[in-house]
Design an enzyme around this catalytic site. Structure first.
Site, PDB file in Angstrom:
ATOM      1  N   LYS B 116       0.829  -1.216   0.000  1.00  0.00           N
ATOM      2  CA  LYS B 116       0.000   0.000   0.000  1.00  0.00           C
ATOM      3  C   LYS B 116       0.858   1.259   0.000  1.00  0.00           C
ATOM      4  O   LYS B 116       0.471   2.294  -0.557  1.00  0.00           O
ATOM      5  CB  LYS B 116      -0.934   0.011   1.214  1.00  0.00           C
ATOM      6  CG  LYS B 116      -1.854  -1.196   1.273  1.00  0.00           C
ATOM      7  CD  LYS B 116      -2.690  -1.358   0.017  1.00  0.00           C
ATOM      8  CE  LYS B 116      -3.366  -2.727  -0.059  1.00  0.00           C
ATOM      9  NZ  LYS B 116      -3.933  -3.015  -1.385  1.00  0.00           N
ATOM     10  N   GLU B 200      -2.317   7.108   7.538  1.00  0.00           N
ATOM     11  CA  GLU B 200      -2.906   8.133   6.673  1.00  0.00           C
ATOM     12  C   GLU B 200      -3.789   9.045   7.517  1.00  0.00           C
ATOM     13  O   GLU B 200      -4.409   8.593   8.486  1.00  0.00           O
ATOM     14  CB  GLU B 200      -3.788   7.488   5.593  1.00  0.00           C
ATOM     15  CG  GLU B 200      -3.068   7.071   4.353  1.00  0.00           C
ATOM     16  CD  GLU B 200      -4.020   6.429   3.335  1.00  0.00           C
ATOM     17  OE1 GLU B 200      -3.529   6.007   2.291  1.00  0.00           O
ATOM     18  OE2 GLU B 200      -5.246   6.365   3.600  1.00  0.00           O
ATOM     19  N   ARG B 292      -8.301  -7.813  -8.274  1.00  0.00           N
ATOM     20  CA  ARG B 292      -9.099  -9.051  -8.299  1.00  0.00           C
ATOM     21  C   ARG B 292     -10.534  -8.695  -8.631  1.00  0.00           C
ATOM     22  O   ARG B 292     -10.879  -7.518  -8.704  1.00  0.00           O
ATOM     23  CB  ARG B 292      -9.035  -9.701  -6.920  1.00  0.00           C
ATOM     24  CG  ARG B 292      -9.461  -8.714  -5.829  1.00  0.00           C
ATOM     25  CD  ARG B 292      -9.687  -9.338  -4.494  1.00  0.00           C
ATOM     26  NE  ARG B 292      -9.738  -8.374  -3.411  1.00  0.00           N
ATOM     27  CZ  ARG B 292     -10.811  -7.675  -3.044  1.00  0.00           C
ATOM     28  NH1 ARG B 292     -11.945  -7.809  -3.711  1.00  0.00           N
ATOM     29  NH2 ARG B 292     -10.771  -6.819  -2.044  1.00  0.00           N
TER      30      ARG B 292
END
Lengths: 167, 504, 504, 167
Positions: B116, B200, B292
């Protein structure tokens, strides 16, 4: 048959009379109705009262019966009127200083953060239980001492299983 | 085209892929753990291979066993579904090294988007907007504390290898920081085998909006419009819809363009999703890419008429995307409710068990992707999803009307609790109806409580009392038929899904 | 909008209308005969009124009882479904005279289109092409004989008040004429209360193609494209699709234009269908107008995204059609298989009975409009339809692929025989796949016979032998669960829907 | 256990051995297989043989067992090998000159076109039966004399019920 029905805490006297194989008379308060009842599944009934159609799923949970429809569900108890009078009230249970930490769902113990004999503070994490990859840290609801640890890390537990005791 | 596809998954998504295989005339291979011998995906597949004990780590997540199953059954391709190996580059590489086609994106793309922290950097470089946060991964409480000081609370702590709502936690203030760091780190290590995390800035009350992309191996990349996924509990989606009531045509065009750019930046092919957070001013920020098929893909299928799983398979077989961007159109509105065996009144904890009776909704605009059948067990070992109920309408109001109707038709009973009543509650909530919600909606609005028939008139009351009497006597009317066998009856009385409406 | 709609019907169409009511927030009133007390439409409705004994003529077709039911429940509108009163002008007038809204076309339009002979005249005058035949109605064998001499055998003898495939018979030559005239006359008298009939030249091997129309009370009339209904047995449709593989864009435009003209000629409003016969040269002839919702309406709904029943209700409430001709688009392809309790091997005779276990197909593109539930009875008194299984695909091939898959997923067992295997046979027939068929297709091609697993290899053979042993011992594996209760088991063993695959 | 299975007219000797609660060995001809069998519904089983998955619905019809899957169905009989040898063959039934006209489905008699004593020709319509609004004229399969009329117009009949006899 006379019953005492308890719905959301309120008691109602009810009289039900079988008029034929499928029809019944129901009386409660000053109300009286005729109803047509059919079994339409292992735990489903279709009931028609005054041309209104009700399709209920039924469940028993302990003493209670749950009557569920497409719009909601009602939980009630039904007691034979003759037995109702004799029914003993349960004495309120003593609340002790002992607190049992139990599994809220089936799962696996990831880590036990305390040992028997440890002093813990309120809100202190005491055990981590995993179910479906979600880990949940269970906290002590009060300050006290861990008196019993019933499980070890890696162990699978059932819903409601006793994990540890804090006194 | 392939001859035989192994599906390295279970539950409804395995059944979904089997259906796509069947439509294409391709044989399907199921794999199963001890807990899933009698699961629907095993019954529906043409082949089935046992791969180990109930815990996923010892069966569905054993690379060698899955590859061995593929070799033994002669599978020439593997579809990973979602979850499990779907975003595992090592598995994808192992599949390709074994000479089997991987029905998914390039392993490099999985890897770059799976980290990430790297993904954030890469996207920023590609001109995709990202949320402020730590420049790289962190490992200690004190590192987190110093970043938090810079960007200010609240912050999100996220597992570097996490995704799909897993491995992330909110920290509101300094006091909670230590406990949360410990939990995330432990969860990340045990779930993803990687304890690193990053931080974050927490965007308060954002919308979660994502863009579906499709790309073939020849570089043709299109977006298939947005999905609105802001209705979440425990940081996981429960209701999704397409289009989003929040997205304007201009925002849609911008998001689509950015999503295609993001996919191209990692030379993506197959189906994938770029997730964004959007604030009230219609600004949007890259959150992560899911490399996906998504749980919520049916709403896109209903609105566009595409078959995303079929397209995934065709792309993996080397075919060119059979449509261009301008061929793809949105028609009407679709909503999906994820029906889980969970208890909304107890913080949405899983409440799996055995299903006794089951009746699915149907009729105009309804689709229900289920992984269970009457008598099936929802095992405690996996995601407790029962089915994905989707409703399509020519506009949002009709889609909601139909969803409400379908939720009313859905009957499930057994030793489990479901979130059906919770979905009914949302489908009647004025803010949801107005399209006025964000990811904090459930946390702010949902208060589990008794939901008995408040307006029960006397006729309904009489009917309920009679039904209760029938339940107590264990016998209903005759209907001219033999009553159901007592043994069966006993178990069916135990609990019913509909009863989750009542909690006290 | 209405407050409460009575549905003067039963079975799947009553459930379909209840669903439309629920979507619109309107209460529904079911009516039921003695045979239908526990039927699905009664369970699903908000209100239910008993209207008489099992035979339809004594319950569903009693005008006074239906009107009385509406009055007692305060229904402000009546939807007739299809069949029963749906094309009965006297009933429609009685409804309107009672101050209740009739959800259907003007009674005059029903009447003019219901008299097949007058309709032919009217349509010819309006410039709609018709098949050669008798100028008016006939009553005797000798009249028929003289018309036949003029137009030549084969001829169709049709009840003037018939329709929907009922009350019509083919006469190939003079020898059979007497017997057929007697049968048609008797059937017309008992079924429609009108023994008159008429004669048309029999168009050999025609296509049956129909155009759906919608019109509001303000004169706005649109067509909603065609349905291909050529797959018929006993002169009744079993498979329908939209679009038709035979219809060219030019033919579609012409048919649509003619259909709108036909509807306007009788000042039509509500939903209706103009049925045409088409010959190999793409000529088409007016056959009849069905002044009601059709069984096969779902394929049109899937392709256009419209909700025809909802639109019927809105039109009856005085609303303006919410779309114009150019707003209506065809997207993809939809096919419907009518699943009946009938025996294809015995000339498709009804084979109703009690349903034990039931599992419906689902997944992308599938819709299944059912009128039954597990444990329900398909009564002997009415049309033995179980459900309408519909599949949508982005093209015809995908729709067929999905239908084939859905037919494989459909499980029904009990004391009844179904036509599931028959549908599977058609979905694999090369001429059907090529779109190359006409109304004579089943008569020419279908030969019931054993359909056992011809290519049963040794593994399948071993599995079958083991299954048979389990069946004989009355016990399967354990799966760690208690076996199903013996009483229930016994009945479930009796017969299974899938066994209709095997006939000898 | 040894069985003789008859499938589509052909006889096969089969041996089935229970290896554990869910697994079985099946031998027939020179073939031998191990299979895993689970009950997945009141009349449904899931069987895995050599990693192939079979999902069967089962039905008994008289002596026969029907094994049905998504692709087809097979009808077979299974007889204990020891009893098979003793099994008596049924003598073929005599075909007499007497013809019974029976109802092919449940329905209602609309009209009886002949009376007892009437002479009929082959293919002559003798009775009209209605089911689900479809009228069907049943014809005499041979020339002969009506000896018995068992029903009257308006009467409801069951499937297989004797309507009339022609000799």
């Amino acid at each position: 048959m006379r019953y005492v029905a308890t719905i959301e805490g309120a008691e109602h006297e009810v009289e039900v009379e079988e008029l034929s194989a499928d029809t019944y008379a129901i009386r409660f308060g000053d109300q009286s109705f005729e109803a047509d009842l059919r079994r339409v599944g292992p735990a489903s009934v279709s009931i028609i009262v005054n041309n209104r159609s009700f399709d209920f799923d039924l469940a028993r949970e302990g003493d209670e019966i749950v009557v569920a429809s497409r719009t909601g569900a009602t939980r009630l108890t039904l007691v034979d009127a003759s037995r109702h009078a004799m029914r003993a009230r349960r004495a309120p249970r003593e609340v002790s200083g002992r607190v049992e930490i139990k599994a809220a769902m089936p799962g696996r113990v990831v880590n036990v953060l305390v040992a028997a004999g440890d002093e813990v503070t309120a809100d202190q994490g005491v055990i981590i239980v995993e179910a479906m990859k979600m880990e949940n840290e269970l906290k002590s609801p009060k300050a006290g001492k861990v008196t019993e640890v019933k499980v070890v890390a890696g162990q699978t537990v059932e819903k409601g299983e006793l994990l540890l005791v804090i006194e | 085209m392939f001859k035989r596809i192994l599906i390295a998954n279970r539950g409804e998504i395995a059944v979904r892929v089997i259906r796509a295989c069947r439509d294409l005339g391709i044989e399907s291979v199921a794999v199963y753990s001890d807990a899933d011998r009698a699961a629907l995906h095993v019954r529906e597949a043409d082949h089935a291979v046992h791969v180990g004990p109930a815990p996923a780590a010892e069966s569905y997540l054993k690379i060698d066993r899955i590859l061995d199953a593929a070799k033994r059954t002669g599978a020439d391709a593997i579809h990973p579904g979602y979850g499990f190996f779907s975003e595992n580059a090592a598995f994808a590489r192992a599949v390709e090294d074994a000479g089997i086609v991987w029905i998914g994106p390039p392993p490099e793309a999985i890897e770059r988007m799976g980290d990430k922290v790297e993904a954030r950097k890469l996207m920023a470089a590609a001109g995709v907007p990202v949320v402020p946060g730590s420049p790289g991964t962190l490992e200690t409480e004190s590192e987190v504390r110093s970043i938090a000081k810079k960007i200010g609370f609240p912050i999100m702590i996220k597992a570097a290898a996490g995704g799909g709502g897993k491995g992330l936690r909110l920290v509101e203030n300094d006091k909670d920081l230590a406990s949360v760091v410990r939990t995330v780190s432990s969860e990340a290590k045990s779930s993803f085998g990687d304890g690193r995390f990053y931080v974050e800035k927490f965007v308060r009350n954002p919308r979660h909006i994502e863009i579906q992309v499709l790309a073939d191996r020849k570089g043709n990349t299109v977006h298939v419009f947005e999905r609105e996924c802001s209705i979440q509990r425990r940081n996981q989606k429960v209701i999704e819809e397409s289009p989003s009531p929040f997205v304007t045509p201009e925002m849609r065009a911008r998001m689509g363009e950015v999503a295609v750019r993001a996919a191209r930046a990692v030379k993506y092919y197959s189906a994938g999703t770029i997730e964004f957070l959007a604030d009230a001013d219609h600004n949007f920020y890259f959150l992560e890419m899911n490399t996906r098929i998504q749980v919520e893909h049916p709403v896109t299928e209903m609105v566009t008429g595409l078959d995303l799983v079929r397209t995934q398979i065709e792309i993996a077989a080397g075919e060119t995307l059979p449509f261009k961007q301008h061929d793809i159109e949105q028609r009407g509105w679709a909503i999906e409710c994820r029906i889980y065996a969970e208890d909304p009144a107890a913080g949405f904890v899983p409440a799996p068990g055995r299903i006794e009776t089951l009746r699915f909704p149907d009729g105009p605009g309804i689709r229900n992707d289920a992984g269970v059948y009457p008598g099936a067990e929802v095992p405690i070992y996996y995601d407790p999803m029962i089915s994905k109920l989707a409703a399509w309408g020519s506009d949002r109001a009709q889609a909601i009307d139909r969803m409400r109707r379908a939720l009313g038709e859905f009957i499930i009973s057994g030793d489990l609790t479901t979130n059906l009543a919770f979905h009914r509650w949302i489908m009647n909530h004025p803010d949801y109806l107005a399209g006025n919600f964000d990811t904090g909606f459930i946390g702010r609005e949902y208060r589990p409580g008794p939901s008995h028939e408040k307006d029960a008139d006397h006729e309904r009351m009489a009917a309920m009392l009679l039904a209760a009497m029938a339940a107590q006597r264990g016998a209903g009317g005759t209907n001219g038929k033999a009553p159901a066998a007592p043994a069966r009856e006993r178990s069916a009385w135990r609990t019913l899904g509909r009863i989750d409406m009542l909690r006290r």
